[in-house]
Enzyme design. Structure first.
Site, PDB file in Angstrom:
ATOM      1  N   HIS B  82      26.188  27.916  44.249  1.00  0.00           N
ATOM      2  CA  HIS B  82      24.732  27.847  44.126  1.00  0.00           C
ATOM      3  C   HIS B  82      24.332  26.726  43.157  1.00  0.00           C
ATOM      4  O   HIS B  82      24.964  26.563  42.120  1.00  0.00           O
ATOM      5  CB  HIS B  82      24.227  29.209  43.608  1.00  0.00           C
ATOM      6  N   GLY B 163      12.132  21.568  23.472  1.00  0.00           N
ATOM      7  CA  GLY B 163      13.521  21.345  23.070  1.00  0.00           C
ATOM      8  C   GLY B 163      13.876  19.878  23.099  1.00  0.00           C
ATOM      9  O   GLY B 163      13.042  19.020  23.434  1.00  0.00           O
ATOM     10  N   LYS B 166      17.894  15.931  25.386  1.00  0.00           N
ATOM     11  CA  LYS B 166      19.334  15.711  25.318  1.00  0.00           C
ATOM     12  C   LYS B 166      19.974  17.008  25.810  1.00  0.00           C
ATOM     13  O   LYS B 166      19.590  18.099  25.355  1.00  0.00           O
ATOM     14  CB  LYS B 166      19.702  15.474  23.839  1.00  0.00           C
ATOM     15  N   GLY B 172      23.643  23.676  28.963  1.00  0.00           N
ATOM     16  CA  GLY B 172      22.842  22.963  29.945  1.00  0.00           C
ATOM     17  C   GLY B 172      21.369  22.984  29.601  1.00  0.00           C
ATOM     18  O   GLY B 172      20.990  22.914  28.428  1.00  0.00           O
TER      19      GLY B 172
END
Lengths: 298, 298
Positions: B82, B163, B166, B172
């Site tokens: 997925h 956030g 990067k 992730g």
């Protein structure tokens, strides 16, 4: 899974707000019992309370309500247009979720015994809790009312199911039992001829050869200049809302009268409407636990 | 009135039962949040959790789940069929009761900021919470997946909403947002010709000129030797279940094929089905508070 029982006691005070509030407070006091509604009728001099919760809590709330009504209401002084035989007149228990009729009958019997023993009030069990066919119908039990019961109670066939075989002079006698939730459902017709509504009602209802669990009358809705078939569906599991609807439509056709709408009066169990969605959408293998909200009170 | 929000996070572990249970435990730990369901797919190496509760509690549970997934999942080692871009891949909030889409967008933003700041995970807002039209669609955001995002994130147009700009090497990036509840609804046809099911699906679905909030494909149901039009109804308020049903029926007529049934897959909001009962019964002026069970969690 939380078991849920509804209870809808009727008590014989519809005018004195202080007394009514004091009696309803007995339901509010029990944690875990939800007071859904209460309303009073001055002409009837009578109030109806609706509450919901787990079986034992609902039973406690019902007992406390009956005890408080016995304390605050004096049937010797009671006058009102509605038939009645006791301070707390009738107490139906209604299975709502994960509870069988049998369990509600058990609650009716336990409560009846407690009321008879602890409050010395004669108790009759009715509907699904009835001890014999002659006691199923509330109207048959209540015939003669408070005033007539001083004699009626002496007859062997009217010996109470619980409590003394002697009227409680102040509180009268009380009927307790179990029935299914009732759905009040009206179908609006595109005509002002109440004769047509009545003719349809007669074909749809049980006593006229119609559906087993339907009571129906024709009614004029003057402000809209239409008529309606006003129904009580007393067992929506066995006679679903959609079958009442479709039967009214079918009968209306012979008069060339269209069904222009319908209405649900008051509260309705979720399942009564979801059963209709299932019918019309032809849904296969649906389980009520698929309803998102049903997960909230498992 | 209790506000209710549903949250359906997808995280990137579908094989290691211990890790899955540890992550799901974060939801179980929050009192007042109800874990409705969770399931894992080994091929996808991915799990989906469904929970429900009051907005602030659901937000806390979602944050704790994301934090735990960041701790236990290492995206450098993740493989699965997925598409995915983060340890917690996507977190949709869904308004269920007495909550507006706007309030869910607010929750999405608050959670996104907290995840970005406290966990140093880049966050993208999607669907109704999207900061621009290009970020509405999850597939558009996720394109390139975890591996490709180390480059993609540097582009000005893919600067995260919250956030660092990067990638978090271990966790992730995460997509958070708001969408309406989806109803998975299949209509069964009385034929084994999947070409007919596909032809009907093409007429009923949005991209084929059909209903705005319907996605549909034709599917063979081999064990019954029939076919079905398999639909996702992504906004049952605006495109109700009954309109999808009636449109399938209408298209099926041209092939002389009957609709022989239908099915609801998984959970469905009560209102999606009650709206169908209202339509077919022609109910006027119905209020959802008339549903007995709705009183239980006011």
């Amino acid at each position: 899974m939380t078991k849920l029982v509804e209870c809808v006691p009727n008590f014989s005070e519809g005018r004195n707000v202080k007394i009514i509030e004091n009696i309803v407070d007995e339901v509010r006091k029990i944690e875990g019992v939800k007071l859904l509604d209460y309303s009073s009728d001055k002409d009837h001099n009578r109030s109806v309370v609706t509450f919901l919760g787990e079986p034992d809590k609902v039973e406690s709330a019902a007992f406390n309500l009956i005890r408080k009504a016995a304390e605050l209401i004096d049937m010797r002084k009671h006058k009102g247009a509605h038939p009645r035989m006791g301070a707390t007149d009738v107490v139906p228990f209604i299975p709502i979720k994960d509870v069988s009729t049998e369990e509600c009958v058990e609650i009716s019997r336990k409560l009846g015994e407690k009321v008879g023993t602890e409050l010395a009030i004669p108790v009759y069990l009715y509907e699904d809790a009835a001890s014999c066919p002659e006691r199923r119908n509330l109207a048959d039990i209540r015939k003669g009312q408070y005033e007539g019961f001083f004699e009626k109670i002496k007859k062997p066939e009217w010996k109470p199911d619980f409590g003394p075989q002697k009227m409680n002079v102040k509180s009268g006698a009380t009927v307790i039992g179990t029935r299914l939730p009732l759905v009040a459902y009206n179908v609006n017709l595109g005509t002002d001829d109440v004769g047509i509504a009545n003719a349809i009602a007669r074909k749809v209802r049980y006593i006229g050869g119609g559906l087993r669990y339907v009571k129906a009358v024709g009614v004029k809705v003057t402000e809209r200049n239409i008529v309606q078939v006003s129904m009580n569906l007393v067992n929506y599991e066995k006679t679903p809302v959609y079958s009442a609807q479709e039967m009214v439509k079918m009968e209306a056709k012979r008069y060339g009268v269209p069904v222009i709408g319908s209405e649900v009066i008051g509260l309705v169990p979720m399942k009564a409407l979801i059963d209709c969605a299932k019918y019309y959408l032809q849904i296969e293998n649906f389980d009520m636990s698929q309803v998102l909200e049903s997960r909230l009170y498992e």
